[in-house]
Design an enzyme around this catalytic site. Structure first.
Site, PDB file in Angstrom:
ATOM      1  N   HIS A 176       0.820  -1.213   0.000  1.00 11.59           N
ATOM      2  CA  HIS A 176       0.000   0.000   0.000  1.00 11.59           C
ATOM      3  C   HIS A 176       0.855   1.266   0.000  1.00 11.59           C
ATOM      4  O   HIS A 176       0.387   2.338  -0.401  1.00 11.59           O
ATOM      5  CB  HIS A 176      -0.912  -0.008   1.239  1.00 11.59           C
ATOM      6  N   ASN A 225      -5.716   6.903   4.535  1.00 17.26           N
ATOM      7  CA  ASN A 225      -7.088   7.332   4.254  1.00 17.26           C
ATOM      8  C   ASN A 225      -7.319   8.816   4.472  1.00 17.26           C
ATOM      9  O   ASN A 225      -8.342   9.349   4.044  1.00 17.26           O
ATOM     10  CB  ASN A 225      -8.086   6.532   5.100  1.00 17.26           C
TER      11      ASN A 225
END
Length: 254
Positions: free
Chosen positions: A85, A135
């Site tokens: 990620h 996020n």
């Protein structure tokens, strides 16, 4: 009684004074807004003998934007740098190494780590690694864009892409985040989808239920070889892109 359109010297003096004061207030307001966050649809109404109107309908103050400088953001989780990620941060780390620039912790101004490369013409490339979670990377990017006065379209995001094979890479010039929460956070914070991106493939697991855990895993040995090769190719691609878009060459690859 004065005729319509007739002004005495005193009236003209008063008008000039009021008009000058109005312009001063407008300029002061614009300077203040250039230091504030995104702003939109304000109307200033000043009254002299007539009304002075000024309407602004832009997300970012034009006074604070530097059209020469550009920013490169490694999207990811800074405390999980070696995971799939955070492959965008792996690219930007290697770019910083090749540019021989050092990272500084800009906790207050940007909520992230910043490195700056200055070209001979004084144009700057701002490298950013957000310290906040993936996020909400947008919070860091928004602060950095405001602090350094960068246009949203001059912000390049480097991020992982599930739907591409490990090691593949390419540019995407704006468009939907397609479920990538880090990209969506940046787009929402900058109020724009016209943000260029460099994606790097990390492949997708067989089961959709495995995605959340999969992206937080490290690359295996074979994948690591592919990614290492891709990092160099990504930097070469960025070098070519910036030379084309901004007329600067970051690295001498000859």
């Amino acid at each position: 009684m004065m005729k319509k359109g007739y002004f005495t010297t005193l009236s003209m003096t008063k008008f000039a004074y009021i008009f000058k004061q109005s312009i001063s207030k407008v300029s002061s307001f614009l300077r203040q807004q250039s230091e504030n966050n995104a702003w939109k649809n304000y109307r200033i109404t000043m009254q002299s003998n007539k009304y002075l109107h000024c309407t602004m309908a832009s997300n970012y103050s034009f006074q604070s934007q530097n059209q020469k400088d550009f920013m490169v953001v490694g999207v990811g989780n800074h405390d999980m740098l070696e995971t799939r990620h955070s492959v965008g941060m792996q690219v930007i780390n290697q770019l910083a190494n090749q540019l021989k620039v050092s990272w500084t912790n800009e906790r207050k101004t940007c909520q992230g780590f910043v490195a700056i490369h200055t070209f001979e013409n004084q144009q700057r490339c701002i490298l950013l690694k957000p310290k906040v979670a993936m996020n909400i990377n947008g919070r860091s990017v928004q602060k950095a864009v405001k602090h350094y006065g960068i246009l949203p379209e001059n912000v390049y995001l480097i991020h992982d892409e599930l739907d591409k094979a490990v090691g593949k890479f390419g540019f995407k010039y704006g468009g939907s985040a397609r479920g990538h929460k880090g990209i969506r956070s940046v787009q929402q914070s900058l109020q724009s989808e016209d943000i260029p991106r460099l994606w790097i493939g990390i492949d997708r697991p067989v089961s959709k239920a495995e995605v959340a855990d999969y992206v937080l895993r490290k690359f295996n040995a074979d994948e690591r070889k592919d990614i290492s090769h891709s990092l160099d190719n990504c930097i070469q691609a960025l070098n070519n892109e910036f030379q084309k878009q901004f007329g600067v060459k970051m690295l001498d690859t000859t």
